[in-house]
Write a protein that holds these residues in place. Structure first.
Motif, short mmCIF file in Angstrom:
data_model
loop_
_atom_site.label_atom_id
_atom_site.label_comp_id
_atom_site.label_asym_id
_atom_site.label_seq_id
_atom_site.Cartn_x
_atom_site.Cartn_y
_atom_site.Cartn_z
N VAL A 18 5.12 8.68 -16.37
CA VAL A 18 5.47 10.03 -17.40
C VAL A 18 3.87 10.07 -17.93
O VAL A 18 3.80 11.22 -18.33
N ALA A 19 3.35 9.08 -18.26
CA ALA A 19 2.09 8.97 -19.03
C ALA A 19 0.69 9.33 -18.12
O ALA A 19 -0.32 9.68 -18.61
N CYS A 20 1.02 9.68 -16.88
CA CYS A 20 -0.25 10.17 -16.15
C CYS A 20 -0.80 11.62 -16.41
O CYS A 20 0.06 12.35 -16.92
N SER A 21 -2.12 11.83 -16.56
CA SER A 21 -2.38 12.79 -16.91
C SER A 21 -2.23 13.86 -15.93
O SER A 21 -2.22 13.68 -14.76
N ARG A 22 -2.41 15.14 -16.34
CA ARG A 22 -2.06 16.40 -15.47
C ARG A 22 -2.87 17.49 -15.58
O ARG A 22 -3.07 18.09 -16.79
N VAL A 23 -3.70 17.80 -14.43
CA VAL A 23 -4.62 18.64 -14.51
C VAL A 23 -3.96 20.19 -14.03
O VAL A 23 -3.21 20.25 -13.17
#
Length: 669
Positions: A18-23
């Protein structure tokens, strides 16, 4: 490349996933030297996502550089011709403006960002004329307000009186998760940053996305989508309006009862507008889409893709000639296509799905976000003249590291001879000696395709837990030509159901799949299919239904777009056949499979009563069931910790019902 170093553990640890960055989006400067992306990351307390702007090197040589950072976040970047970077943010510039909604900010190449435009209640979208630098803003006006000042006074009066009531006299009342009105989205144009805004026209309150507007290169004309309510609800439609940006006078209104028009874009010289035109569904005919050119000299409309069998979207116009670039679903991908001035169409990318297209000032290079079932959105550089290429990947945040498995395809012929396909995610170690349990995940829509990355229904956390995941594209899926829509039209639980079962059986026939341990799940239309499957077969060990349609008659009157579904299913009083043939609730007595029901209370597309009723009926018929309810979520589960709970509950339910492990209550529940 900037990737996480967690490897497969990213997917085994739901907090890390859930903490992954999202472009999310890209913007290219007018001279083509600067590329900026909006990237979501977790807030400091881990309870929400916050968007920030990052500079991406178009050459791919340098690492990405973060440009903005605030607790409120920054989004929707767009460049002016002078190199100024504009964005929307709710960050406060002065005492007392914290509750005014998003403002338009400007960040020069060197220096600090400043507010350049505010509007009572906030600005929904902004764009800039390529040559003149004129600004186009989308914001609301309350009934009776002619400008922002009057709107602000009316808004303050309602707030002081604590009045939230809305009076509707026609059209829709809700969209997805919010009430429509009382303010109507309007287009405001400023010839320069400091100029007085011109109200160029209203967009109507029936728009779910009010930011569908564009300026001509010289800033003298504006084009936008308008919702046009019908005399009766099933005649609602959308049109494209072209207006004078100085006076607001309408020049052309392009629309008709049989089509929806959206996504207007001006050609390189401003002489025409290109937009998407979709043939409105009827009881007998499915959607069909193309791109059209509206000549601004005489208003004539030309079909630009008469022989193109799939549905185009995301169109951008070359800044140097009449070349167009667009995307379209195709056989489990969503490639970038080029339409040359002579009408020839070339597929530019070999694999993956693409969005946020932007073109360089010389028209020779495209930048886009590429994603796939096995790759999150990442900025790439595309040669505008090369066919079926593999684009150059650019350095950016948002990597997830090594995946806990592999991706392949499943093919099978349907009983009508149509060639079906789907993606199959295989977990590490799956083999004939160690066959994997299977989860069949049916997509929503139903006019959709499993062709890209999703953070909400991501298959890799399931693979990390040891499950294979089948992502089938049955009848009504996009990317397989108009025939695939026709073969499933008007029979939601018919042909699409048999296609899903055919792809499931083909997958279960593999020696690396354990056919005795199979589950099925889906969301929205996929949730409907989960409910329909539950009434028709006992072959699955468990079924998960997220935001699924249960009682089609009740749903049709309660959804936010009842007129749309009535065009498909018919008037339930005079044409009840499709409701009676396809509504799962009529066959509740057939359900034997344990079910997990998931629903958000703020879901107006598939109202929460559908899930609540199904749960009560399952209990009444003594079917093992659980109901995961989110009082403050909508059609999608978006808050970070709610997403984590969603995956954890889903996975634990599968482990219990499919693998036979003891039920494990999620910690936060």
């Amino acid at each position: 490349m900037m990737e996480s170093s967690g490897g497969p553990s990213t997917f085994r640890d739901l907090s890390a996933f859930v903490a992954c960055s999202r472009v999310n989006s890209l913007a290219l400067s007018a001279d083509g030297t600067r590329l900026v992306a909006a990237v979501q990351s977790l807030s400091e307390d881990g309870t929400r996502f916050v968007s920030g702007l990052w500079e991406i090197d178009p050459t791919g040589k340098r690492d990405a550089l973060r440009l903005t950072r605030s607790d409120k976040g920054e989004s929707a970047p767009v460049f002016g011709p002078d190199g100024m970077l504009y964005f929307l943010s709710e960050r406060a510039a002065a005492q007392g403006d914290e509750d005014e909604g998003p403002a338009l900010w400007a960040l020069p190449p060197r220096g600090e960002a400043v507010v350049v435009a505010r509007h009572p209640g906030g600005i929904a979208a902004a764009t800039v004329a390529r040559e003149s630098g004129a600004l186009c803003l989308t914001a609301g006006l309350l009934p009776g307000a002619a400008d922002a000042e009057a709107h602000g006074k009316l808004r303050a009066a309602r707030k002081d009186a604590k009045v939230t009531a809305i009076l509707y006299e026609g059209g829709p009342t809700r969209a997805w998760d919010h009430d429509l009105g009382p303010a109507e989205p309007h287009i405001f144009v400023r010839a320069t940053v400091g100029a007085e805004p011109v109200v160029a026209g209203g967009q109507g309150i029936g728009l779910a996305d009010p930011g569908d507007a564009a300026l001509s290169p010289d800033g003298t004309r504006v084009a936008y989508r308008r919702f046009v309510p019908g005399r009766v609800p099933d005649r609602h439609r959308t049109a494209v309006v072209v207006a004078d940006a100085v006076s607001g006078k309408e020049i052309h209104v392009v629309g008709d009862p049989e089509h929806l028009y959206e996504g207007p874009r001006f050609t390189y010289d401003g002489s025409a507008v290109v937009c998407c035109r979709m043939r409105y569904v009827t009881y007998d005919e499915p959607w069909n889409a193309t791109l059209v050119r509206i000549d601004l000299a005489d208003g004539t409309v030309q079909d630009l893709l008469p022989g193109f069998d799939n549905w185009p979207g995301g169109v951008v116009c070359s800044p140097v000639d009449d070349t167009l670039f667009f995307t379209s679903d195709e056989q489990g991908h969503a490639p970038v296509f080029r339409r040359a001035p002579d009408g020839g169409v070339t597929r530019l990318t070999a694999s993956g799905a693409y969005g946020s297209l932007t073109v360089s000032p010389d028209g020779r290079t495209l930048y886009a976000l590429r994603h796939a079932v096995d790759a999150p959105p990442t900025p790439v550089r595309i040669d505008a003249g090369a066919a079926d290429q593999t684009p150059a990947q650019l350095s950016a945040p948002g990597g997830v590291g090594e995946l806990p498995g592999t991706l392949t395809e499943v093919h099978v012929e349907a009983d009508d001879g149509f060639r079906l396909r789907g993606w199959l995610v295989l977990p590490e170690g799956a083999s004939a000696e160690r066959p994997a349990p299977l989860l069949v995940a049916v997509h929503g829509g139903p006019h959709f395709s499993w062709n890209g990355w999703t953070w909400r229904w991501n298959p890799w956390p399931f693979a990390a837990r040891g499950y294979a995941v089948l992502l089938p594209d049955p009848a009504l899926s996009t990317g397989y030509g108009q025939l695939n829509h026709r073969r499933g039209w008007g029979q939601w639980g018919g042909r699409p159901y048999t296609d899903v079962i055919a792809l499931t059986e083909a997958t279960e026939a593999r020696d690396d799949i354990d056919a005795s341990r199979t589950a099925l799940a889906g969301g929205s239309y996929g949730g409907y299919m989960a409910n329909r499957v539950a009434t028709r077969t006992d072959r699955f060990k468990a079924i998960v239904s997220h935001a699924g349609l249960w009682d089609l008659r009740m749903f049709q009157g309660d959804t936010d777009v009842p007129w749309y579904f009535q065009r498909i299913f018919g008037d339930p009083l005079t044409r009840p056949d499709r409701y009676e043939a396809d509504s799962p609730h009529l066959d509740i007595a057939n359900i034997r499979t344990p079910m997990l029901i998931i629903h958000g209370a703020k879901d107006y597309r598939v109202p929460v009563g559908q899930g609540a009723t199904l749960f009560q009926e399952l209990q009444r018929h003594q079917v093992p069931a659980k109901y995961l309810y989110f009082p403050d979520e909508n059609h999608w589960i978006l808050k970070p910790n709610h997403a984590r709970v969603w995956y954890e509950t889903f996975l634990n339910f599968l482990d219990h019902q499919v693998l036979g492990t003891p039920w494990q209550q999620p910690g936060l529940l």
